[in-house]
Design an enzyme around this catalytic site. Structure first.
Site, PDB file in Angstrom:
ATOM      1  N   SER A  10      27.020  56.142  51.812  1.00 15.95           N
ATOM      2  CA  SER A  10      26.000  55.163  52.147  1.00 15.95           C
ATOM      3  C   SER A  10      24.996  54.899  51.028  1.00 15.95           C
ATOM      4  CB  SER A  10      25.227  55.625  53.388  1.00 15.95           C
ATOM      5  OG  SER A  10      24.576  56.854  53.122  1.00 15.95           O
ATOM      6  N   LYS A  38      16.703  55.581  47.356  1.00 13.03           N
ATOM      7  CA  LYS A  38      17.423  55.068  48.533  1.00 13.03           C
ATOM      8  C   LYS A  38      16.421  54.686  49.616  1.00 13.03           C
ATOM      9  CE  LYS A  38      21.359  56.417  51.488  1.00 13.03           C
ATOM     10  NZ  LYS A  38      22.297  57.516  51.816  1.00 13.03           N
ATOM     11  N   SER A  51      27.802  60.839  51.080  1.00  6.76           N
ATOM     12  CA  SER A  51      27.090  59.596  50.786  1.00  6.76           C
ATOM     13  C   SER A  51      26.491  59.492  49.392  1.00  6.76           C
ATOM     14  CB  SER A  51      25.981  59.365  51.823  1.00  6.76           C
ATOM     15  OG  SER A  51      26.543  58.843  52.999  1.00  6.76           O
TER      16      SER A  51
END
Lengths: 484, 481
Positions: free
Chosen positions: B140, B65, B164
């Protein structure tokens, strides 16, 4: 309406002192905690607040903080918790300062000081630990500001008094006593010039007899204790003039301008920051065991006041001598070492306060920084007292000893021939030569001008290249002149 | 064989048997990225060189990420304010991956600073759900979840502050684990909400999740919040059996607004686990209804402070307005942050600044912390009666791109089942458990006591071994939009 004078008002002062700890590394990262390095060389991702970094508490900074809190007679919070103080400034890399809000390491302490020779207790409201910010350098030539982050993350303790001080002089006396107490702890070099000790002051006036506090102003940017005193004196007078003419004081922060010897408004209460304190989530609160606090308590040195009393009691020093000697913990230690090796304590004290202290001041250093051994110092003082060395020669040897610890007094006397000449035959021949050379003076003396005897003694000393025992020379000359 | 759609443990077997090479795995991934990422937009940047050490233990490339620092890589949290910022150090998890010989494949797309549940707030544009490219992948960590689902990644790391990892895992039909707070070092994870953030794996199956956890878990001296709890071999918890286990179903989680399909999938999962020996009981988590509001006080409060360092002074974007307004420095701060942050980031910074303000702190932040304690106690009490708690991961399947972007509250509610695990610090995992009629994945969430990740692995592995959902792959069309 009667005219108000300064006597109608009482001055109330509280001080905030920031103390940098001289730990090897910074408070939340492994960077070297050093002063005076090339800008931005003692930095890492953590103290630069780069994205993703986290603080880890330096144990020795915590120890220093606990030690300082204990020395200031504070109650120590064993619950160690940090908070974020949020504000924007280019010298604050994370946009917040890690500090302590509701659980300062120490609270409700005190420091006893002397005010006009009388003891007074100044209460310590709180003492908490935090990280220092960086330093802004305004480059006017380039029209820009530069930031040095070397100082960022230096462990800092903020020591806040209660509003117990009643005059600028008292504030000065408190700072002097505090600095001395802190120096004894060996946690900081307490050097205002390097910024390792900094002071902000709060001051308000109130009518004599009033118990409520008046509106205060906060003073910043004082770079010496003298400046603190001067700023407070200026502000005391400014507030008096405002109040005496029926005005009101605006609560504000004012900056001391050293050049103009005056304070100027920096920001008013309305412009004050809302720091939005909240618990620092990156540092988990923890408990310091009582045993650990007690272990640190055992490392506390005797405080300067206690040492001063004890030196008088144990060694018969005068209050004056003891007070001077305890101004430097290492000097006091040195004195005690010497005193244990010598019966001539008063002479030792005189030589410490006199020639030794002068040399240390000239070198701007402490006796601990030099290689002088107490045994050698004692030997030196005794040689001078016995008449084996002149005062002057003694001072010369002292300087050499300060500069070279491998030398001994005996060596130096031998090598330099500084040993005082006490050989009677030699001194008599010197005296006779002198009298012969200055027959006219001898005549004058015999005619009643006794004041000229000193001249002859001086000439004889000169002839001996300063090595003659002055007492013996004087005896010989007087015996020759007056046939005594 | 499509190497890129394999799991890591399958590839390790193939490597061991000499049937493939690290180079082949890489090129199949790069081909998949080239083919599908124009549509999916899961990556914000990929590795230039893809060499793995010849003696590496686990040379299976991983995707990361964009909020985890990789030394020498641009690391931006998918925010304009960090564009061109090159990380000067490796996050602890990256160091651990490197020492296991795992090469880094790329940085994956995310909601800006992890603020969001749809990966639509990225400055690189939205990621699309590989199962239906008109839908969001969740967020996210939507880029990581979509990349794994699309076969553009073997496995990936995400971060989870309120769901997330788990919510996008459910939306994309992959396994997502949020470890116990303190289980994985946060050093090098660009903080959103420090007391809630945790890094965790997004994988094609439970076995890969355990393999990745074996590598990234553990105490770190650089993170004071990481726990000094020994790390077990999680693969030993992969047991196909739930005999003797009691699983709680919280009655408060079957709220209105939960879709029938999600409910049915969950019931299906319960019956599978029952057949494998699990006993189900009803438990109560009475403070559940306060979780979302509590979260939206604490998380923005911490975020507002964590984002203060993005001020244009030392790194990232710096903009000086043309016309002076206040002072040069204040003008620079305002213009930089105004241009650099997107709408959701600004919204959260303002929300957080407000709840921490003098006069409001007690009413919001302090109260929020108290409710947080109550939520944590709810779990403590529930775990006195059961070994794990089963819930839906999300109330619905993936929603359409743009559907909730302008309705923050409805967006926030998509994390309603996941937020409590962050507030209480417990580990939780989302496991694929079916599809909606329209073909969108559904996941269930399993939660356990702090540091009881092994319990999650056992239950999830049992479920997986007796179902086939994890083997489903989306059929993506090649090309751009």
């Amino acid at each position: 309406m009667s005219i108000l004078t300064q006597k109608d008002f009482e001055t109330v002062i509280g001080l905030e002192v920031h103390l940098q700890f001289s730990t090897r590394t910074k408070i939340f990262c492994g960077c070297e905690n050093a002063f005076g390095k090339e800008p931005n060389t003692c930095v890492c991702p953590v103290c630069l607040g780069l994205p993703g970094t986290l603080p880890v508490l330096n144990k020795s900074a915590l120890d220093s903080a606990i030690k300082t809190a204990l020395a200031l007679n504070c109650t120590v919070n064993s619950y160690i918790k940090f908070d974020r103080k949020n504000y924007y400034y280019p010298d604050l890399p994370k946009g917040y300062q890690i500090s302590q809000f509701d659980f300062p390491i120490g609270h409700d302490g005190y420091l006893d000081i002397l005010v006009n020779g009388n003891p007074k207790r100044i209460r310590i409201h709180r003492a908490h630990i935090e990280e220092d910010a960086g330093k802004l350098i305004h480059d006017n030539a380039e029209g820009c500001s530069l930031v040095d982050y070397n100082r960022t993350g230096t462990p800092l303790m903020e020591i806040v008094t209660e509003p117990d001080l009643r005059s600028p002089q008292e504030a000065y006396d408190y700072l002097t006593a505090l600095k001395l107490a802190l120096q004894y702890l060996d946690v900081s070099d307490c050097d205002m010039e390097k910024g390792s000790l900094r002071c902000d002051a709060n001051i308000s006036l109130r009518r004599a007899g009033e118990t409520r506090l008046g509106t205060k102003t906060e003073l910043k940017n004082m770079n010496s204790f003298k400046a603190v005193k001067a700023a407070l004196e200026f502000e005391e007078m400014r507030q008096f003039r405002v109040l005496a003419t029926g005005g009101t004081i605006v609560q504000e922060t004012r900056l001391w301008n050293e050049d103009k010897q005056a304070t100027f408004t920096m920001r008013t209460k309305e412009e004050a920051h809302d720091y939005r304190y909240f618990p620092e989530p990156d540092l988990v609160p923890f408990i310091v065991e009582d045993a650990e606090i007690e272990r640190i308590r055992l490392t506390l040195p005797e405080n300067p006041q206690a040492k001063c009393q004890r030196l008088q009691k144990d060694y018969g020093l005068s209050d004056y001598d003891a007070t001077i000697i305890v101004q430097d913990r290492h000097l006091a230690d040195f004195f005690e070492h010497c005193a244990k090796h010598s019966g001539k304590i008063k002479k030792i004290a005189n030589w410490i306060i006199g020639p030794l202290l002068k040399e240390l001041k000239d070198r701007r250093c402490s006796v601990k920084d030099l290689s002088l051994k107490p045994e050698q110092f004692v030997l030196l003082v005794e040689k001078v007292e016995n008449g084996d060395l002149s005062n002057l020669a003694g001072k010369d040897i002292l300087i050499t000893l300060l500069e070279d610890g491998s030398k001994t007094v005996e060596d130096l006397i031998e090598k330099s021939g500084l040993s005082q000449v006490s050989d009677d035959a030699l001194l008599e021949s010197i005296a006779d030569e002198t009298l012969k050379e200055h027959a006219d003076v001898v005549t004058q003396i015999k005619n009643g001008n006794h004041g000229a005897v000193g001249f002859l003694i001086g000439q004889a000393m000169k002839k001996s290249q300063g090595k003659g025992n002055p007492k013996k020379i004087k005896d010989i000359i007087q015996r020759r002149l007056f046939n005594a | 064989m499509n190497l890129n759609t394999c799991t890591a443990h399958e590839l390790l077997d193939l490597l061991k048997q000499g049937k493939t090479s690290v180079g082949e795995i890489f090129s199949s991934l790069l081909t998949a990225i080239k083919t599908f990422d124009g549509t999916v937009n899961a990556y914000v940047r990929t590795a230039r060189s893809t060499e793995a050490a010849p003696d590496a233990k686990v040379p299976i490339p991983v995707s990361i990420k964009d909020n985890i620092n990789i030394e020498g890589w641009e690391t931006t949290c998918s925010s304009k304010i960090l564009k061109n910022y090159i990380a000067p150090y490796d996050a602890t998890v990256i160091q651990k991956l490197r020492s296991a010989g795992i090469p880094i494949l790329g940085h994956t797309n995310m909601d800006e600073f992890a603020f969001g549940s749809s990966t639509e707030t990225s400055c690189y544009g939205p990621t699309r759900n590989p199962w239906d490219t008109s839908c969001v992948p969740g967020g996210s960590s939507g880029g990581s979840a979509a990349a794994v689902a699309a076969g553009e990644a073997i496995w990936a790391l995400g971060s989870d502050t309120g769901g997330s990892i788990r919510q996008p895992a459910a939306f994309c039909g992959v396994v997502g684990l949020k470890p116990t707070y303190g289980r994985v070092s946060r050093y090098g994870l660009i903080a959103f909400a420090s007391s809630l953030d945790q890094i965790g794996p997004l994988t094609k199956d439970v076995t890969d999740s355990a393999l990745l956890m074996n590598i990234i878990a553990g105490h770190d001296t650089m993170d004071s919040t990481s726990a000094e709890v020994p790390v077990p071999d999680y693969t030993r918890a992969l047991i196909n059996d739930c005999k003797g286990l009691t699983i709680g179903i919280p009655k408060e989680y079957f709220i209105e607004g939960i879709s029938t399909e999600v409910k049915e999938a969950l019931e299906g999962a319960i019956s599978v686990l029952k057949n494998k020996g699990a006993r189900f009981i009803e438990v109560s988590l009475p403070h559940t209804e306060y979780a979302v509001s509590t979260y939206y006080i604490i998380a923005p409060a911490e975020a507002s402070s964590n984002l203060a360092r993005f001020d244009g002074v030392r790194f990232g974007l710096r903009v000086q307005p043309q016309k002076p307004r206040k002072s040069a420095i204040v003008d620079m701060y305002e213009e930089t942050r105004d241009r650099g942050f997107g709408r959701e980031a600004k919204r959260r910074v303002m929300l957080g600044t407000y709840v921490l303000s003098s006069g409001y702190y007690d009413a919001y932040y302090l109260r929020g912390q108290k409710v947080r304690t109550l939520i944590r106690r709810d779990f403590d009490t529930a775990f006195e009666h059961c070994d794990a708690i089963l819930t839906p991961t999300t109330p619905t399947t993936a929603f359409k791109i743009g559907e909730k972007l302008n309705d923050p509250v409805s967006m926030y509610l998509s994390d309603i089942f996941t937020i409590s695990a962050n507030l209480s610090g417990i580990p939780a995992m989302s496991v694929p458990c079916g599809f909606s009629k329209s073909g969108l994945p559904i996941g269930f969430q399993i939660c356990a006591k702090p540091f009881a990740e092994e319990m999650l692995f056992r239950i999830a592995y049992t479920y997986e071994q007796n179902t086939g959902w994890h083997k489903e792959r989306p059929s993506l069309k090649a090309g751009g939009l």
